[in-house]
Motif scaffolding. Structure first.
Motif: not given
Length: 216
Positions: A64-86
């Motif tokens: 539980p302590d590490s899930y959200w840090s791992i998920a946030a790191l992976n989601l940052k890649w998707i979010g950054l790619i989405w923003i750059l695509g705009l």
């Protein structure tokens, strides 16, 4: 959903392009390992040795302590790619991210193999490979969609070609990104709860290898 599948089918050449770019990054990352100095290799070996001992004796942080840090790191890649695509100027950034992801994986696996031979390869197979089998395609699909959307904006807004409504392409692009984000959450669960267990299966042999190297 049918429109989403059609859009992904039309972007097949882009999938091939970003896939090749990623593979080039993997090769480049592996080559960086061989370019390290002896002092750098020794520091890396010491760090990995301490990490393996920690995993073997103390395990990794609670899930539980590490899930959200791992998920946030992976989601940052998707979010950054989405923003750059705009944005038009974000197109090179998408390519850099794909190449960088390949470099990181190539360097990680290269370090493990160069330091611990088949023991390192075994550790890479249980710690790096499983979640990346899903994570990498997710990132590449997101990148291809971002590139396609960015190119459409370039043709429509910059090159002055026939303007088409941007609402539908933007909606499809965003929906695809959200679907990829959901997959990221799922694979982050695997990386958090399953990967540490698999790592502990093989760390005893790596600790033994570290001890053997230290005695030589």
């Amino acid at each position: 959903m049918r429109n989403l599948r059609l859009m992904m089918k039309e972007q097949t050449p882009l999938y091939i392009f970003v896939g090749v770019l990623f593979l080039v990054g993997v090769v480049f990352g592996a080559l960086i390992v061989s370019a390290l100095t002896m002092d750098q290799q020794q520091e890396l070996s010491d760090y990995l040795g301490n990490f393996f001992v920690t995993v073997d004796q103390q395990s990794l942080p609670a899930a539980p302590d590490s899930y959200w840090s791992i998920a946030a790191l992976n989601l940052k890649w998707i979010g950054l790619i989405w923003i750059l695509g705009l944005s038009v100027i974000g197109l090179p950034g998408i390519l850099i991210l794909d190449f960088l992801k390949g470099v990181l994986i190539g360097f990680t696996v290269g370090c493990l193999v160069s330091q611990y031979s088949w023991h390192g390869m075994l550790f890479a197979l249980v710690s790096v490979a499983p979640h990346n089998l899903v994570l990498i395609p997710v990132l590449l699909v997101s990148s291809a969609a971002a590139i396609a959307f960015s190119l459409q904006m370039i043709r429509s807004r910059v090159l002055g070609q026939r303007r088409t409504p941007v609402t539908r392409p933007f909606t499809m692009y965003t929906i695809l990104s959200l679907v990829m984000a959901l997959l990221i959450l799922g694979i982050s669960s695997f990386e958090t709860y399953v990967t540490p267990i698999m790592m502990r299966w093989v760390t005893p042999s790596l600790v033994q290898a570290v001890t053997t190297l230290g005695l030589q």
